[in-house]
Design an enzyme around this catalytic site. Structure first.
Site, mmCIF file in Angstrom:
data_model
loop_
_atom_site.group_PDB
_atom_site.id
_atom_site.type_symbol
_atom_site.label_atom_id
_atom_site.label_comp_id
_atom_site.label_asym_id
_atom_site.label_seq_id
_atom_site.Cartn_x
_atom_site.Cartn_y
_atom_site.Cartn_z
ATOM 1 N N GLY A 82 0.817 -1.212 0.000
ATOM 2 C CA GLY A 82 0.000 0.000 0.000
ATOM 3 C C GLY A 82 0.847 1.256 0.000
ATOM 4 O O GLY A 82 0.580 2.209 0.735
ATOM 5 N N ASN B 44 -2.881 -7.943 -4.733
ATOM 6 C CA ASN B 44 -3.922 -7.848 -3.718
ATOM 7 C C ASN B 44 -3.456 -8.658 -2.514
ATOM 8 O O ASN B 44 -3.355 -9.885 -2.592
ATOM 9 C CB ASN B 44 -5.235 -8.394 -4.274
ATOM 10 C CG ASN B 44 -6.335 -8.463 -3.233
ATOM 11 O OD1 ASN B 44 -6.189 -7.950 -2.121
ATOM 12 N ND2 ASN B 44 -7.439 -9.102 -3.584
ATOM 13 N N TYR C 147 -12.914 -2.379 11.023
ATOM 14 C CA TYR C 147 -11.559 -1.818 10.987
ATOM 15 C C TYR C 147 -10.856 -2.003 12.331
ATOM 16 O O TYR C 147 -9.689 -2.418 12.391
ATOM 17 C CB TYR C 147 -11.640 -0.337 10.622
ATOM 18 C CG TYR C 147 -10.311 0.347 10.455
ATOM 19 C CD1 TYR C 147 -9.564 0.186 9.282
ATOM 20 C CD2 TYR C 147 -9.792 1.170 11.455
ATOM 21 C CE1 TYR C 147 -8.346 0.825 9.123
ATOM 22 C CE2 TYR C 147 -8.577 1.810 11.307
ATOM 23 C CZ TYR C 147 -7.859 1.637 10.138
ATOM 24 O OH TYR C 147 -6.647 2.277 9.982
ATOM 25 N N THR D 124 -9.658 -5.511 12.940
ATOM 26 C CA THR D 124 -8.428 -5.855 12.217
ATOM 27 C C THR D 124 -7.206 -5.255 12.883
ATOM 28 O O THR D 124 -6.162 -5.902 12.985
ATOM 29 C CB THR D 124 -8.474 -5.388 10.748
ATOM 30 O OG1 THR D 124 -8.533 -3.955 10.676
ATOM 31 C CG2 THR D 124 -9.659 -5.978 10.019
ATOM 32 N N LYS D 125 -7.321 -4.019 13.345
ATOM 33 C CA LYS D 125 -6.156 -3.346 13.919
ATOM 34 C C LYS D 125 -5.802 -3.904 15.293
ATOM 35 O O LYS D 125 -4.626 -3.931 15.674
ATOM 36 C CB LYS D 125 -6.391 -1.837 13.974
ATOM 37 C CG LYS D 125 -6.495 -1.199 12.587
ATOM 38 C CD LYS D 125 -5.284 -1.533 11.721
ATOM 39 C CE LYS D 125 -5.342 -0.915 10.349
ATOM 40 N NZ LYS D 125 -4.144 -1.225 9.521
#
Length: 246
Positions: free
Chosen positions: A11, A62, A154, A157-158
């Site tokens: 990214g 990806n 989110y 995930t973090k």
């Protein structure tokens, strides 16, 4: 003669990822610039990196796709001869209230932000094991520690990245590989620029240093964790948030 080390930043075509890639280049690393969408933006970062006197190339993958990640790692090693630093920065948001969140919104964020980190660590590890050295830095977030309404996917995930970081650090330490996480707070971005002055002031009241961070604050922390100066640091989450979370 000191050999040039190599890094892969996922990214890395914009924002914090771009800043990390440029800082690692400044430190003398050859840098592979991973991107998912804009090849043009990734190539622009590559040119900025090459201007610093090191090598670079852009590679699309990806991170949620294990086969694409495996091919990406193979290409990095083929071009640079090693993989010394892996920075797992790629991430997306699909914000919604818990009661309204669609299954696809949950799955998309989990797949990219958590499974993607797992994929990259798993596929990079064999090369680092052969080298008996390496530094893996995963991007978490302050919300992974404190939670945030409207971001259950989110935040999950973090928080998960922090746990994954600790487990990977324990598994890989005996082979000379360090694994750490960096958890940014509010960082100046297109998103913060678009906020009203009133909302910005409200957010700043949560930050003891009374200012938003810069992407370079994150990049400098990552560069430190990637360096030999941090060889005795592993399994840690470094919070870069102006004191918002202590």
């Amino acid at each position: 003669m000191k050999m040039t080390k190599s890094a892969l930043v996922t990214g890395a075509s914009r924002g914090i990822g771009r800043s990390i890639a440029l800082q690692l280049a400044e430190e003398g690393y050859n840098v592979a610039v991973n991107y998912a969408g804009s090849k043009e933006k990734a190539e622009a970062v590559v040119e900025e990196i090459k201007a610093k006197g090191v090598d670079s190339f852009a590679i699309q993958a990806n991170v949620a796709d294990a086969d694409e990640v495996k091919a990406m790692i193979k290409e990095v090693v083929s071009q640079f001869g090693s993989l010394d630093v892996l920075v797992n920065n790629a991430g997306i948001t699909r914000d919604n209230l818990l009661m309204r969140m669609k299954e696809q919104e949950w799955d998309d964020v989990i797949d990219t932000n958590l499974k993607g980190v797992f994929n990259c660590i798993q596929k990079a590890t064999p090369q680092m094991l052969r080298q008996r050295s390496g530094a893996i830095i995963n991007l978490s977030s302050v919300v992974g520690a404190v939670g945030n309404p409207g971001q259950a996917n989110y935040v999950a995930t973090k928080a998960g990245v922090i746990g994954l970081t600790k487990s990977a650090a324990r598994e890989l330490a005996s082979r000379g590989i360090t694994v750490n996480a960096v958890a940014p707070g509010f960082i100046v971005s297109d998103m913060t620029d678009a906020l009203s002055d009133e909302l910005k002031e409200q957010m700043l009241t949560q930050i003891p240093l009374a200012r938003f961070g810069q992407d370079t604050d994150i990049a400098n922390t990552v560069a430190f964790l990637a360096s030999d100066k941090a060889k005795y640091i592993t399994g840690q989450t470094i919070h870069v948030n102006g004191g918002m979370y202590m």
